[in-house]
Design a protein around this motif. Structure first.
Motif, mmCIF file in Angstrom:
data_model
loop_
_atom_site.group_PDB
_atom_site.id
_atom_site.type_symbol
_atom_site.label_atom_id
_atom_site.label_comp_id
_atom_site.label_asym_id
_atom_site.label_seq_id
_atom_site.Cartn_x
_atom_site.Cartn_y
_atom_site.Cartn_z
ATOM 1 N N ASP A 1 0.821 -1.221 0.000
ATOM 2 C CA ASP A 1 0.000 0.000 0.000
ATOM 3 C C ASP A 1 0.856 1.273 0.000
ATOM 4 O OD1 ASP A 1 -2.171 -1.684 0.284
ATOM 5 O OD2 ASP A 1 -2.352 -1.370 2.460
ATOM 6 N N ILE A 2 2.135 1.145 0.340
ATOM 7 C CA ILE A 2 2.991 2.342 0.470
ATOM 8 C C ILE A 2 3.237 2.929 -0.922
ATOM 9 C CG2 ILE A 2 5.232 3.213 1.277
ATOM 10 C CD1 ILE A 2 3.560 2.090 3.570
ATOM 11 N N THR A 3 2.885 4.204 -1.083
ATOM 12 C CA THR A 3 3.046 4.838 -2.401
ATOM 13 C C THR A 3 4.398 5.548 -2.540
ATOM 14 O OG1 THR A 3 1.975 6.877 -1.618
ATOM 15 C CG2 THR A 3 0.560 5.201 -2.661
ATOM 16 N N HIS A 4 4.966 5.985 -1.393
ATOM 17 C CA HIS A 4 6.254 6.693 -1.429
ATOM 18 C C HIS A 4 7.081 6.319 -0.191
ATOM 19 C CE1 HIS A 4 3.453 9.209 -3.721
ATOM 20 N NE2 HIS A 4 4.491 9.580 -4.437
ATOM 21 N N VAL A 5 8.375 6.224 -0.389
ATOM 22 C CA VAL A 5 9.311 6.119 0.739
ATOM 23 C C VAL A 5 10.299 7.268 0.588
ATOM 24 C CG1 VAL A 5 11.088 4.749 1.893
ATOM 25 C CG2 VAL A 5 9.107 3.594 0.862
ATOM 26 N N ALA A 6 10.339 8.145 1.601
ATOM 27 C CA ALA A 6 11.265 9.287 1.576
ATOM 28 C C ALA A 6 12.332 9.052 2.644
ATOM 29 C CB ALA A 6 10.511 10.588 1.845
ATOM 30 N N PHE A 7 13.583 9.036 2.233
ATOM 31 C CA PHE A 7 14.668 8.729 3.161
ATOM 32 C C PHE A 7 15.242 9.992 3.790
ATOM 33 C CE2 PHE A 7 14.774 5.044 0.297
ATOM 34 C CZ PHE A 7 14.705 4.030 1.244
ATOM 35 N N THR A 8 15.522 9.906 5.102
ATOM 36 C CA THR A 8 16.283 10.981 5.738
ATOM 37 C C THR A 8 17.769 10.810 5.434
ATOM 38 O OG1 THR A 8 16.556 9.777 7.840
ATOM 39 C CG2 THR A 8 14.610 11.205 7.617
ATOM 40 N N HIS A 9 18.227 9.561 5.444
ATOM 41 C CA HIS A 9 19.621 9.259 5.103
ATOM 42 C C HIS A 9 19.763 7.754 4.943
ATOM 43 C CE1 HIS A 9 19.567 8.732 9.458
ATOM 44 N NE2 HIS A 9 20.799 8.242 9.467
ATOM 45 N N ALA A 10 20.965 7.318 4.606
ATOM 46 C CA ALA A 10 21.148 5.926 4.189
ATOM 47 C C ALA A 10 21.934 5.080 5.190
ATOM 48 C CB ALA A 10 21.813 5.880 2.806
ATOM 49 N N HIS A 11 21.850 5.429 6.485
ATOM 50 C CA HIS A 11 22.465 4.561 7.498
ATOM 51 C C HIS A 11 21.656 3.260 7.627
ATOM 52 C CE1 HIS A 11 25.100 7.672 9.877
ATOM 53 N NE2 HIS A 11 25.720 7.151 8.842
ATOM 54 N N PRO A 12 22.311 2.194 8.168
ATOM 55 C CA PRO A 12 21.680 0.869 8.168
ATOM 56 C C PRO A 12 20.295 0.823 8.801
ATOM 57 C CG PRO A 12 23.935 0.720 8.997
ATOM 58 C CD PRO A 12 23.673 2.163 8.723
ATOM 59 N N ASP A 13 20.113 1.503 9.949
ATOM 60 C CA ASP A 13 18.823 1.412 10.651
ATOM 61 C C ASP A 13 17.714 2.156 9.913
ATOM 62 O OD1 ASP A 13 20.567 3.530 11.476
ATOM 63 O OD2 ASP A 13 19.216 4.043 13.100
ATOM 64 N N HIS A 14 18.080 2.890 8.850
ATOM 65 C CA HIS A 14 17.095 3.662 8.096
ATOM 66 C C HIS A 14 16.820 3.101 6.705
ATOM 67 C CE1 HIS A 14 17.223 7.131 10.979
ATOM 68 N NE2 HIS A 14 18.323 6.457 11.300
ATOM 69 N N ILE A 15 17.750 2.293 6.177
ATOM 70 C CA ILE A 15 17.576 1.857 4.782
ATOM 71 C C ILE A 15 17.751 0.359 4.554
ATOM 72 C CG2 ILE A 15 19.960 2.169 3.948
ATOM 73 C CD1 ILE A 15 18.755 3.443 1.397
ATOM 74 N N TRP A 16 18.380 -0.366 5.479
ATOM 75 C CA TRP A 16 18.607 -1.786 5.202
ATOM 76 C C TRP A 16 17.302 -2.578 5.132
ATOM 77 C CZ3 TRP A 16 23.580 -4.208 7.789
ATOM 78 C CH2 TRP A 16 24.710 -3.499 7.334
ATOM 79 N N GLY A 17 16.211 -2.005 5.642
ATOM 80 C CA GLY A 17 14.913 -2.675 5.545
ATOM 81 C C GLY A 17 14.276 -2.583 4.172
ATOM 82 N N LEU A 18 14.972 -1.986 3.227
ATOM 83 C CA LEU A 18 14.452 -1.862 1.855
ATOM 84 C C LEU A 18 14.172 -3.232 1.242
ATOM 85 C CD1 LEU A 18 14.140 0.330 -0.527
ATOM 86 C CD2 LEU A 18 16.385 -0.498 -1.255
ATOM 87 N N ILE A 19 15.001 -4.202 1.609
ATOM 88 C CA ILE A 19 14.959 -5.526 0.972
ATOM 89 C C ILE A 19 14.710 -6.578 2.054
ATOM 90 C CG2 ILE A 19 16.395 -7.197 -0.281
ATOM 91 C CD1 ILE A 19 17.891 -4.659 -1.374
ATOM 92 N N ASP A 20 13.876 -7.568 1.732
ATOM 93 C CA ASP A 20 13.564 -8.602 2.728
ATOM 94 C C ASP A 20 14.548 -9.788 2.637
ATOM 95 O OD1 ASP A 20 12.803 -10.176 0.594
ATOM 96 O OD2 ASP A 20 10.650 -9.911 0.930
ATOM 97 N N GLU A 21 14.255 -10.836 3.412
ATOM 98 C CA GLU A 21 15.170 -11.988 3.435
ATOM 99 C C GLU A 21 15.241 -12.706 2.093
ATOM 100 O OE1 GLU A 21 12.558 -12.188 6.118
ATOM 101 O OE2 GLU A 21 13.637 -13.042 7.820
ATOM 102 N N PHE A 22 14.250 -12.452 1.243
ATOM 103 C CA PHE A 22 14.239 -13.116 -0.077
ATOM 104 C C PHE A 22 14.790 -12.195 -1.158
ATOM 105 C CE2 PHE A 22 10.810 -14.739 2.562
ATOM 106 C CZ PHE A 22 11.176 -16.077 2.640
ATOM 107 N N ASP A 23 15.433 -11.099 -0.711
ATOM 108 C CA ASP A 23 16.062 -10.157 -1.631
ATOM 109 C C ASP A 23 15.045 -9.419 -2.503
ATOM 110 O OD1 ASP A 23 18.515 -9.005 -2.169
ATOM 111 O OD2 ASP A 23 18.777 -10.124 -4.025
ATOM 112 N N GLU A 24 13.822 -9.320 -2.010
ATOM 113 C CA GLU A 24 12.771 -8.589 -2.734
ATOM 114 C C GLU A 24 12.553 -7.233 -2.060
ATOM 115 O OE1 GLU A 24 11.221 -9.793 -5.361
ATOM 116 O OE2 GLU A 24 11.882 -11.885 -5.283
#
Ligand SMILES: [Zn+2]
Length: 307
Positions: free
Chosen positions: A125-148
């Motif tokens: 349902d998420i239409t936009h993701v706006a990042f504050t910065h690219a540290h691990p706790d903010h961006i590593w959740g982009l991809i799941d365990e199946f690399d999707e």
């Protein structure tokens, strides 16, 4: 499958907490605030497991210990700041600010999917993701365990300065050894969205009523977002105000977690008076309860979390 894993982890945390007699772990879940014509939810991704020692770079240990002690905090103790994402639903837009740590950073973080599920929000349902910065706790959740991609239908927004810094192949070699994994992880994740990512400029209205605010220092392109509704604003400050006591009461102290420490101090010197004078609310990624406001305290400031 995912929920099963999340529930198991949550139960483990609760069991460990009660066994150890720890009562102050940040809670999982969310809080909801009506903001103008939209709804703002603070969504938990869990918390970080760090130490109070070495939080500041330009003060000696005894000065930090004395300050922490005035807040009943022990310099020998654990520092377990929450990780608070912001979910902004307005019109047709369902916007997530940052995307959490995912499964590979820290066992205590990466709870976003569980929290969204509890809110009845599907990641698709998420239409936009706006990042504050690219540290691990903010961006590593982009991809799941199946690399999707976790949010397959979202448009991704990040400041051009942040994107270009981490995508530069020379960045990893300029990082201290203990942070090189940050650079590798940031580049790996940004490469996944490089096709079609929207690169924002500071001052730009990236979505209706949402402006990218220059808060460089913590990282070279760190971005806060001002969500304006009529005369009222909420600032999603990311890690520009990272510690609930030090960043507000001692804003001139250099934080060890800031990459450009002088620039980060200058950012706080500009941002804090602006937030106070505009009577804005803030959501801090690592602040207790996530959302609150800022008051002056002598010649400094204090964060007051919403009850
Ligand atoms: Zn952070």
């Amino acid at each position: 499958m995912v929920n099963q894993r999340m529930i198991t982890r949550r139960q483990l945390i609760q069991t460990a907490a009660s066994t150890a007699g720890i009562i102050a772990l940040p809670s999982l879940g969310w809080s909801t605030t009506q903001h103008g014509e939209g709804q703002l939810d603070v969504v938990s991704d869990g918390y970080l497991s760090l130490s109070n020692q070495g939080l500041v770079a330009d003060q000696d240990e005894s000065t930090l210990a004395e300050f922490l002690s005035s807040h009943n905090l022990d310099i020998e103790g654990a520092y377990t700041p929450p990780c608070n994402l912001t979910l902004w639903r307005h019109g047709d837009h369902t916007v997530l600010f940052d995307i959490g740590a995912g499964p590979n950073f820290m066992d205590s973080a990466g709870e976003l999917l569980d929290s969204l599920d509890a809110l009845g929000v599907d990641p698709s349902d998420i239409t936009h993701v706006a990042f504050t910065h690219a540290h691990p706790d903010h961006i590593w959740g982009l991809i799941d365990e199946f690399d999707e991609l976790v949010c397959p239908n979202a448009e991704y927004i990040v400041s051009a300065d942040e994107f270009n810094y981490w995508m530069d192949p020379n960045t990893v070699d300029r990082m201290p050894p203990e942070r090189q994994s940050f650079a590798v992880g940031a580049k790996r994740n940004l490469e996944r969205i490089a096709d079609g990512v929207r690169l924002a400029k500071f001052g730009e209205e990236v979505l209706p009523g949402v402006q990218a605010v220059d808060t460089r220092g913590h990282t070279p392109g760190h971005t806060a977002y001002e969500i304006r509704q009529g005369s009222e604003s909420v600032y999603v400050v990311g890690d520009a105000l990272v510690h609930s006591k030090i960043s507000f009461e001692r804003p001139l102290w250099q934080s060890s977690s800031d990459q450009d420490k002088t620039q980060a101090v200058n950012t706080r010197k500009a941002l804090l008076p602006e937030i106070v004078s505009s009577k804005s609310k803030i959501v801090g990624y690592h602040l207790p309860n996530g959302i609150g406001h800022v008051d002056t305290l002598g010649d400094a400031f204090t964060f007051v979390a919403d009850a």
